[in-house]
Design an enzyme around this catalytic site. Structure first.
Site, PDB file in Angstrom:
ATOM      1  N   CYS A   2       0.667  -1.299  -0.309  1.00  0.00           N
ATOM      2  CA  CYS A   2       0.172   0.391  -0.303  1.00  0.00           C
ATOM      3  C   CYS A   2       1.228   1.597  -0.008  1.00  0.00           C
ATOM      4  O   CYS A   2       1.811   1.178   0.840  1.00  0.00           O
ATOM      5  CB  CYS A   2      -0.842  -0.618   1.367  1.00  0.00           C
ATOM      6  SG  CYS A   2      -1.772  -1.167   1.300  1.00  0.00           S
ATOM      7  N   ARG A  27       4.973   0.903  -6.212  1.00  0.00           N
ATOM      8  CA  ARG A  27       4.719  -0.411  -5.641  1.00  0.00           C
ATOM      9  C   ARG A  27       4.293  -1.442  -5.543  1.00  0.00           C
ATOM     10  O   ARG A  27       4.222  -2.931  -4.698  1.00  0.00           O
ATOM     11  CB  ARG A  27       4.088   0.635  -3.951  1.00  0.00           C
ATOM     12  CG  ARG A  27       5.576   1.895  -3.220  1.00  0.00           C
ATOM     13  CD  ARG A  27       4.847   2.574  -2.603  1.00  0.00           C
ATOM     14  NE  ARG A  27       4.671   1.617  -1.386  1.00  0.00           N
ATOM     15  CZ  ARG A  27       5.476   1.504   0.046  1.00  0.00           C
ATOM     16  NH1 ARG A  27       6.436   2.373   0.071  1.00  0.00           N
ATOM     17  NH2 ARG A  27       5.336   0.873   0.775  1.00  0.00           N
ATOM     18  N   TRP A  74      -2.382  -2.484  -2.189  1.00  0.00           N
ATOM     19  CA  TRP A  74      -1.947  -3.914  -2.254  1.00  0.00           C
ATOM     20  C   TRP A  74      -3.480  -4.743  -0.937  1.00  0.00           C
ATOM     21  O   TRP A  74      -2.800  -5.226   0.132  1.00  0.00           O
ATOM     22  CB  TRP A  74      -1.017  -4.189  -2.170  1.00  0.00           C
ATOM     23  CG  TRP A  74      -0.287  -5.454  -3.157  1.00  0.00           C
ATOM     24  CD1 TRP A  74      -0.301  -5.724  -4.351  1.00  0.00           C
ATOM     25  CD2 TRP A  74      -0.259  -6.470  -1.316  1.00  0.00           C
ATOM     26  NE1 TRP A  74       1.241  -6.671  -4.009  1.00  0.00           N
ATOM     27  CE2 TRP A  74       0.311  -7.671  -3.074  1.00  0.00           C
ATOM     28  CE3 TRP A  74      -0.094  -6.882  -0.922  1.00  0.00           C
ATOM     29  CZ2 TRP A  74       1.057  -8.820  -2.701  1.00  0.00           C
ATOM     30  CZ3 TRP A  74       0.274  -8.168   0.035  1.00  0.00           C
ATOM     31  CH2 TRP A  74       0.915  -9.334  -1.386  1.00  0.00           C
ATOM     32  N   ASN A 100      -1.145   1.795   5.469  1.00  0.00           N
ATOM     33  CA  ASN A 100      -0.043   0.584   4.915  1.00  0.00           C
ATOM     34  C   ASN A 100       0.286  -0.033   6.104  1.00  0.00           C
ATOM     35  O   ASN A 100       0.338   0.427   7.288  1.00  0.00           O
ATOM     36  CB  ASN A 100       1.275   1.830   4.004  1.00  0.00           C
ATOM     37  CG  ASN A 100       1.932   0.368   4.384  1.00  0.00           C
ATOM     38  OD1 ASN A 100       1.838  -0.623   4.241  1.00  0.00           O
ATOM     39  ND2 ASN A 100       3.570   0.873   3.988  1.00  0.00           N
ATOM     40  N   GLY A 101       0.136  -1.439   6.200  1.00  0.00           N
ATOM     41  CA  GLY A 101       0.444  -2.578   6.921  1.00  0.00           C
ATOM     42  C   GLY A 101      -0.788  -3.123   7.703  1.00  0.00           C
ATOM     43  O   GLY A 101      -1.230  -3.353   7.117  1.00  0.00           O
ATOM     44  N   GLU A 484      18.084 -15.777  -9.776  1.00  0.00           N
ATOM     45  CA  GLU A 484      17.813 -14.296 -10.068  1.00  0.00           C
ATOM     46  C   GLU A 484      17.186 -14.617 -11.631  1.00  0.00           C
ATOM     47  O   GLU A 484      16.349 -14.638 -11.233  1.00  0.00           O
ATOM     48  CB  GLU A 484      19.120 -13.598  -9.634  1.00  0.00           C
ATOM     49  CG  GLU A 484      18.918 -12.129 -11.072  1.00  0.00           C
ATOM     50  CD  GLU A 484      17.483 -11.782  -9.427  1.00  0.00           C
ATOM     51  OE1 GLU A 484      17.516 -12.251  -8.565  1.00  0.00           O
ATOM     52  OE2 GLU A 484      17.047 -10.241 -10.638  1.00  0.00           O
ATOM     53  N   LYS A 488      13.163 -13.799 -12.236  1.00  0.00           N
ATOM     54  CA  LYS A 488      12.853 -12.818 -13.216  1.00  0.00           C
ATOM     55  C   LYS A 488      12.036 -12.852 -14.144  1.00  0.00           C
ATOM     56  O   LYS A 488      11.246 -12.148 -14.576  1.00  0.00           O
ATOM     57  CB  LYS A 488      14.417 -11.657 -13.871  1.00  0.00           C
ATOM     58  CG  LYS A 488      15.130 -11.331 -13.053  1.00  0.00           C
ATOM     59  CD  LYS A 488      14.963  -9.356 -13.062  1.00  0.00           C
ATOM     60  CE  LYS A 488      14.195  -9.475 -11.477  1.00  0.00           C
ATOM     61  NZ  LYS A 488      15.094  -9.776 -10.449  1.00  0.00           N
ATOM     62  N   GLU A 491       8.281 -14.207 -12.340  1.00  0.00           N
ATOM     63  CA  GLU A 491       8.231 -12.647 -12.437  1.00  0.00           C
ATOM     64  C   GLU A 491       7.177 -11.688 -13.015  1.00  0.00           C
ATOM     65  O   GLU A 491       6.276 -11.154 -12.740  1.00  0.00           O
ATOM     66  CB  GLU A 491       8.938 -12.438 -10.803  1.00  0.00           C
ATOM     67  CG  GLU A 491       9.867 -11.318 -10.952  1.00  0.00           C
ATOM     68  CD  GLU A 491      10.387 -10.162  -9.389  1.00  0.00           C
ATOM     69  OE1 GLU A 491       9.728 -10.731  -8.753  1.00  0.00           O
ATOM     70  OE2 GLU A 491      11.849 -10.504 -10.151  1.00  0.00           O
ATOM     71  N   HIS A 507      18.961 -34.884  -8.963  1.00  0.00           N
ATOM     72  CA  HIS A 507      18.071 -35.658  -7.582  1.00  0.00           C
ATOM     73  C   HIS A 507      16.910 -35.225  -7.941  1.00  0.00           C
ATOM     74  O   HIS A 507      16.028 -34.975  -6.756  1.00  0.00           O
ATOM     75  CB  HIS A 507      19.106 -34.927  -6.032  1.00  0.00           C
ATOM     76  CG  HIS A 507      20.700 -34.992  -6.656  1.00  0.00           C
ATOM     77  ND1 HIS A 507      21.359 -36.792  -5.921  1.00  0.00           N
ATOM     78  CD2 HIS A 507      21.225 -34.753  -6.394  1.00  0.00           C
ATOM     79  CE1 HIS A 507      22.679 -36.777  -5.846  1.00  0.00           C
ATOM     80  NE2 HIS A 507      23.322 -35.426  -6.348  1.00  0.00           N
ATOM     81  N   LYS A 606       6.756  -3.948  -5.237  1.00  0.00           N
ATOM     82  CA  LYS A 606       8.097  -3.896  -5.042  1.00  0.00           C
ATOM     83  C   LYS A 606       8.505  -3.440  -3.688  1.00  0.00           C
ATOM     84  O   LYS A 606       9.809  -4.225  -3.486  1.00  0.00           O
ATOM     85  CB  LYS A 606       8.299  -1.709  -5.549  1.00  0.00           C
ATOM     86  CG  LYS A 606       9.555  -1.141  -5.616  1.00  0.00           C
ATOM     87  CD  LYS A 606      10.561  -1.774  -6.668  1.00  0.00           C
ATOM     88  CE  LYS A 606      11.905  -1.413  -6.407  1.00  0.00           C
ATOM     89  NZ  LYS A 606      12.956  -3.097  -7.129  1.00  0.00           N
TER      90      LYS A 606
HETATM   91  C1  G6P Z   1      10.233  -7.608  -3.172  1.00  0.00           C
HETATM   92  C2  G6P Z   1      10.455  -6.544  -4.430  1.00  0.00           C
HETATM   93  C3  G6P Z   1      11.482  -7.853  -4.971  1.00  0.00           C
HETATM   94  C4  G6P Z   1      12.789  -7.314  -4.059  1.00  0.00           C
HETATM   95  C5  G6P Z   1      12.587  -7.763  -2.484  1.00  0.00           C
HETATM   96  C6  G6P Z   1      13.411  -7.632  -1.351  1.00  0.00           C
HETATM   97  O1  G6P Z   1       9.627  -8.904  -3.280  1.00  0.00           O
HETATM   98  O2  G6P Z   1       9.112  -6.627  -5.463  1.00  0.00           O
HETATM   99  O3  G6P Z   1      11.877  -7.256  -6.585  1.00  0.00           O
HETATM  100  O4  G6P Z   1      13.883  -7.805  -4.542  1.00  0.00           O
HETATM  101  O5  G6P Z   1      10.824  -7.161  -1.794  1.00  0.00           O
HETATM  102  O6  G6P Z   1      12.697  -5.695  -1.277  1.00  0.00           O
HETATM  103  P1  G6P Z   1      14.207  -4.523  -0.611  1.00  0.00           P
HETATM  104  O7  G6P Z   1      13.519  -3.751  -1.251  1.00  0.00           O
HETATM  105  O8  G6P Z   1      14.157  -5.085   0.363  1.00  0.00           O
HETATM  106  O9  G6P Z   1      15.807  -5.566  -1.632  1.00  0.00           O
END
Ligand code: G6P
Length: 611
Positions: A2, A27, A74, A100-101, A484, A488, A491, A507, A606
């Site tokens: 949020c 976000r 959110w 937010n929270g 990673e 990517k 997501e 395995h 985000k």
């Molecule tokens: C969310 C974002 C990711 C990010 C992760 C950790 O899942 O979508 O892209 O890597 O949070 O966020 P931070 O701000 O702690 O790196």
């Protein structure tokens, strides 16, 4: 997660609020709303879906008031419907809140408030807050907000307005919130990206703060009996990001812009930090004596930052020759970690606001460990709460999928390990001058990587877009890279992807390799080259379509793979940083080919500010 914005001043609030919500939309959100006060009346507009829906609704209906609240939601408690969208009102329709929270004790409070005759209209946890405020409100919003916040359990940032009062009142408790200072106008926001168009002067609130924000006046109070920092100590922070840093320029997506910004981002990460053969991290503030005393290092993070932590683990162990753990923050904080006064816990985070990473910091601190935050956002909670901080300086990252923040984190791992090795009087296992020269050249290596891999990444991305699954393999420092790459792809394109330490594939997961399954191997490390070749044979024998990302000297792959992306001839230790670029581009191209919402993928946020 949020986003909150608030405005009080001299301009019409509604369009400002909607624009600022747009700036916060990165976000992650699924509905949005505003409340605007005008002549003692408050008008609320809220819509599920995109901000543009809200913009259209606001254009038609909202009065020209100069005081208002806005929110992107959110969904956690209750579906993303119009009713559940914020702001929420009390029974009288004169008090409003955005949050937010998570309010953890909302079921108890709701029972109590229902018994007292309040009527609830949403499924959210937030609604209890506004009915509670109604209980305490007698014409003084600040006093009522303090009493309300004191009854809440959980982590929350709140902003209130009351019809007839010319101010906003905001509360921060374990969720980010800042106050922006303008000329004859002031703002409240979840983060600085929402305010860059208006001001670069902000107060970062502390846990427990309750602030009254008027057009020309700000008063700080606390709802905690024992505030963590004296009220007079809130410092004005001047933000060094510029409005153009958060514009898309001519790129179709923020993600592509941020991928291409990586050379510049790494330049900033390295700026002034390599001098006369030394790594200079003076601003970090970790005493050499403390660094020498540490007998265990722990890297803790979430998401992409966790992959930087895994990379850091390989690097730290190789150079420092001490045990190093890498943990997912949500696991670390609840697994009774073995850390004490001789441990250094390094929290890695782009935003510095990820709830579990902050929770891990608190857990580590409670056990006496020293904490170091490796973060991108200045003044963020992790940056302020940790004993020491190393800024990655990647600049604002808007796309949900992290790119430039990641390569900056990997680079920061190098700076850090070299710095620690010097303080611990360790021999570097690599020729020092050469290594530093290559480290300083990372931005140009990245530039070359972008040029060398963009076209092939498009081909592979389009090909993978047509597949149901994709596998990524790597060993040693390439293993976190494989993870990673898979993250990517998942997501932003929603193609199912998995990453494997190549030796582990046999395995179980190799059972999923069928005729035509794409398998991308990261092969930048000479030490495990032959092993990777064997793994390629294994998957090819089962019908996989194989691809490789390798260093320029990675010859001999021609008969084993359908395509190779070659990286510039940097030392192999740096190759994973370069290999991140084709991994990002490949995911990007697959997502574009599938017509996905690249910058705001479904269900993701985000900055994950709740557990
Ligand atoms: C969310 C974002 C990711 C990010 C992760 C950790 O899942 O979508 O892209 O890597 O949070 O966020 P931070 O701000 O702690 O790196």
């Amino acid at each position: 997660m949020c986003g909150i914005v608030g405005y009080v001043g001299r301009r019409e609030a509604a369009p400002i609020l909607v624009d600022r919500l747009d700036d916060l939309s990165y976000r992650g959100y699924d509905s949005a709303g505003v409340a605007v006060a005008h002549d003692g009346v408050v008008v609320v507009e809220k819509c599920p879906g995109k901000i543009e829906n809200l913009r259209a609704a606001v254009g038609k209906a909202t009065p020209p008031g100069t005081l208002g609240l806005g929110h992107t939601r959110w969904a956690t408690h209750g579906a993303p419907t119009q009713v559940n969208a914020h702001p929420h009102a009390d029974c009288t329709g004169r008090l409003f809140v955005v949050q937010n929270g998570i309010i953890e004790n909302f079921p108890t409070l709701k029972r109590e408030l229902l018994e007292r005759g309040h009527e609830f209209s949403t499924e959210t946890d937030t609604e209890v807050v506004i009915h509670l405020l109604e209980e305490y409100y007698d014409g003084d919003l600040l006093a009522a907000a303090k009493k309300t916040a004191a009854r809440l359990e959980g982590s929350f940032a709140l902003a209130f307005l009351a019809a007839g009062e010319e101010r906003l009142v905001a509360v921060r408790y374990h969720a980010p919130l800042i106050v922006g200072i303008g000329g004859g106008e002031n703002f409240v926001a979840s983060d600085i990206t929402a305010l860059l168009q208006d001001t670069n002067k902000v107060y970062v609130l502390e846990n427990g703060d309750v602030v009254s924000v008027e057009a020309n006046r700000i008063d700080v109070d606390s709802f905690l009996p024992d505030p963590p920092k004296a009220l007079g100590t809130r410092q004005l922070t001047i933000v060094d990001w510029r409005p153009e840093d958060v514009s898309k320029n001519d790129y179709p997506h923020y993600m592509l812009k941020e991928i291409h910004e990586q050379p510049r981002a790494l330049e900033r990460t390295l700026q002034g930090r390599i001098k006369d053969g030394e790594i200079v991290l003076r601003e970090m503030g970790l005493a050499s004596e403390l660094i020498r005393r540490v007998n265990s290092f722990h890297l803790v993070a979430c998401g992409t930052a966790y992959h930087a932590a895994l990379f850091g683990k390989y690097l730290f162990e190789r150079v420092l020759r001490v045990p190093v753990s890498a943990d997912i923050a949500s696991e670390f904080r609840y697994r009774d970690p073995i850390v004490d006064g001789r441990s250094l816990v390094i929290l890695i985070s782009q935003s510095g606001e990820t709830a579990d990473t902050i929770g891990s910091l608190e857990e580590a601190r409670a056990r006496g460990a020293k904490t170091l935050a490796v973060v991108n956002v200045r003044g963020s909670t992790l940056a302020r709460e940790a004993d020491a901080v190393l800024y990655t300086r990647a600049g604002p990252e808007i796309a949900v999928a992290s790119t430039k923040a990641f390569t900056a984190q990997l680079t920061a791992m190098f700076l850090l390990v070299c710095y620690l090795a010097d303080r611990r009087r360790m021999e570097w296992p690599y020729p020092r001058e050469e290594l530093l020269a290559h480290l300083a050249s990372l931005p140009s290596y990245l530039e070359q990587t972008l040029e060398q891999t963009a076209a092939t990444a498009r081909e592979w991305g389009q090909l993978i877009a047509n597949e149901a699954d994709c596998y990524f393999l790597g060993r040693n420092v390439d293993e976190p890279l494989a993870r990673e790459a898979a993250l990517k792809l998942k997501e932003i394109s929603y193609v199912h992807a998995e990453a494997y330490a190549a030796g582990e594939l046999k395995h179980g997961t190799i059972a999923l390799i069928a005729e035509g399954t794409p398998v991308v191997s990261f092969m930048t490390q000479a030490e495990v080259w032959d092993k990777m070749i064997s793994n390629l044979h294994e998957v090819r024998a089962r019908g996989a379509r194989t691809f490789a990302v390798a260093r320029e000297d990675g010859i001999g792959l021609e008969d084993l793979v359908e395509g190779v992306m070659t990286l510039p001839a940097a030392p192999e230790l740096f190759a994973p940083i370069l290999a991140a670029v084709p991994a990002q581009l490949l995911a990007y191209e697959a997502a574009v080919a599938l017509g996905r919402d690249v910058d705001q993928p479904r269900n993701l946020a985000k900055s994950v500010t709740v557990e």
